[in-house]
Design an enzyme around this catalytic site. Structure first.
Site, PDB file in Angstrom:
ATOM      1  N   GLY A  15     -62.469 -57.696-114.730  1.00 34.91           N
ATOM      2  CA  GLY A  15     -63.225 -56.941-115.709  1.00 34.91           C
ATOM      3  C   GLY A  15     -63.362 -57.680-117.029  1.00 34.91           C
ATOM      4  N   GLY A  17     -64.643 -56.196-119.834  1.00 34.83           N
ATOM      5  CA  GLY A  17     -64.825 -55.225-120.899  1.00 34.83           C
ATOM      6  C   GLY A  17     -63.802 -55.446-121.994  1.00 34.83           C
ATOM      7  N   GLU A 175     -73.265 -38.186-130.503  1.00 32.12           N
ATOM      8  CA  GLU A 175     -74.026 -39.296-131.067  1.00 32.12           C
ATOM      9  C   GLU A 175     -75.406 -39.404-130.436  1.00 32.12           C
ATOM     10  OE1 GLU A 175     -70.540 -42.291-132.649  1.00 32.12           O
ATOM     11  OE2 GLU A 175     -71.299 -42.598-130.616  1.00 32.12           O
ATOM     12  N   ASP A 305     -59.409 -47.932-119.272  1.00 35.38           N
ATOM     13  CA  ASP A 305     -59.696 -46.596-118.748  1.00 35.38           C
ATOM     14  C   ASP A 305     -59.088 -46.351-117.373  1.00 35.38           C
ATOM     15  OD1 ASP A 305     -61.152 -46.216-121.011  1.00 35.38           O
ATOM     16  OD2 ASP A 305     -63.128 -46.256-120.057  1.00 35.38           O
TER      17      ASP A 305
END
Length: 450
Positions: A15, A17, A175, A305
């Site tokens: 990953g 991220g 948002e 996460d």
């Protein structure tokens, strides 16, 4: 060219991220480790600003940065573009679409996907916002709704086209609701002269008694008032029970006619975790020890996460936000180095740097310890923090220019319906409208590691 050390430990980070990137940065400071970062995309995506791509404020390349460019000066870091299909923990081998990838140490930071909680029709008809492709799909769809509504003579269909439903009143939902309202009331109001602003309805559905659950009451109340001022209709203490092509059904039997549903109500661990043979807990997240290790495989750590640290039967869950992923990524790298160097590992403890969310133009809420800020100064704080965390100097400059242009001229510059990865014709309208676009492949689920 990477400096490969044949005697060094082979580390694989799954990953690119926030968690994976910060883990790699830690290894980039230390000799004795050959590190390979694996991701299905060759870029890091700054997800906190993804909603602005979906609301025609930014382009995806303005919030993305090539992973190889990030690792250019880290001579012991390599990047490999691949999709992981499984892992053999005993043999320490990853299975992927480009073949086997062996490792001595592994950090799993594949992120999360949208959690539809098994709601009937949600996965089929609702949009999620976890990848650049999905953001473009949402933007295409919103603009298409206005194009079709401009000439729609049936008032019921027109109502469905101009009703936009957002499920989930967390920071992303709030948002996006604010950004969509501003898009409607500025650029689209001028572009579509045949439509009245009063015809457009933006619905925010939230199961709690207001938006931004978990924030201090004063900030939640401010956000609620601000959304009302922007024309967002709050449906609080409500839960979705069914999503269809042309409507959403709530728990009390109430139906909302709509062709647009954006689902921001929750996340779950990346589905790749299901094929790894690792212990899974709540929301498909990988169970780890407090040090972020797998209990029976201490050379494997999980961050971001996807991680569910447990102290016995007690979950040590931090917020699923970028600062938590960054801290876990760096911590997992340090702990993996400690493991190989025979040092004592430290349990992870999240340091809360605060929470913040923007609610349209010149308005935001910021919670930093005992400090609670709302309004213009909170908005400036939000802008500065996001620019600082954005990867790449060029991206920072371009995003700042976009924001300045939008602020000064009340104009969104990216009102484009681009070639599609799936039909952008509003749901339920495919047979009624003729399009010349080529049918694209169905969207693949992307992790927050992109």
């Amino acid at each position: 060219m990477s400096e490969y050390n044949s005697k060094a430990k082979e580390i694989v980070i799954l990953g690119g991220g926030f968690a994976g990137l910060w883990a790699a940065k830690e290894f980039g400071k230390k000799e004795g480790y050959n590190v390979t970062v694996v991701d299905r995309n060759n870029y890091h995506l700054f997800q906190p600003l993804l909603y602005q791509v979906a609301s025609a404020g930014l382009e995806p390349e303005q919030i993305s940065y090539p992973l190889r460019g990030t690792f250019r000066k880290m001579l012991n870091i390599e990047f490999r573009m691949a999709e992981i299909t499984g892992v053999d923990l005993d043999k320490k081998v990853l299975h992927s679409d480009v073949g086997a990838i062996p490792y001595d140490g592994l950090i799993i930071a594949l992120g999360s996907v949208t959690n539809f909680f098994g709601i009937e029709g949600a996965e089929e008809y609702a949009f999620s916002l976890k990848s650049a492709e999905e953001a473009i799909d949402i933007r295409n769809h919103i603009l298409s709704c206005f194009e079709y509504a401009q000439h729609e003579t049936d008032p019921e269909i027109r109502k469905e086209l101009l009703t936009f439903t957002i499920v989930g009143g967390g920071p992303t939902g709030v948002e996006y609701a604010g950004a969509l309202s501003e898009l409607v009331n500025t650029s689209l109001h001028r572009d579509f002269r045949g439509l009245n602003k009063e015809d457009v309805k933006i619905m925010l559905i939230e199961g709690e008694n207001g938006p931004l659950n978990g924030y201090p009451d004063s900030l939640r109340n401010y956000a609620k008032r601000r959304l009302e001022k922007l024309g967002v209709h709050g449906w609080y203490h409500q839960h979705v029970t069914k999503v269809e092509a042309d409507k959403v059904t709530l728990k009390k039997g109430i139906t909302i006619p709509t062709r647009t549903v954006l689902w921001t109500a929750g996340i779950r661990g990346n589905k790749v975790a299901e094929h790894m043979g690792v212990p899974l807990g709540h929301s498909n997240r990988i169970i780890t020890t407090p040090t972020l290790q797998l209990e029976n495989h201490p050379e494997v750590l999980v961050a971001g996460d996807l991680a569910l640290p447990m102290d016995g039967d007690t979950p040590l869950i931090g917020p699923t936000v970028a600062p938590n992923a960054i801290q876990q990524g760096a911590h997992s790298a340090k702990n993996l180095m400690k493991y190989f160097e025979g040092e004592e590992l430290k349990p992870f403890s999240y340091f809360d740097k605060g929470s913040l969310a923007t609610i349209g133009r010149s308005s935001a809420v910021v919670h930093l310890g005992k400090l609670k800020i709302t309004g213009f100064f909170a908005w400036i704080t939000w802008l500065i923090i996001h620019l600082l965390y954005l990867i790449g100097f060029r991206n920072r400059v371009i995003v700042f220019i976009n924001w300045a242009f939008e602020y000064l001229f009340f104009e969104r510059g990216v009102r484009l319906i681009m070639p599609k990865t799936k039909d952008t014709v509003p749901q339920g309208k495919v047979d009624e409208y003729s399009t010349e676009s080529t049918e694209g492949e169905a969207l693949n689920e992307r992790s927050s590691s992109t």
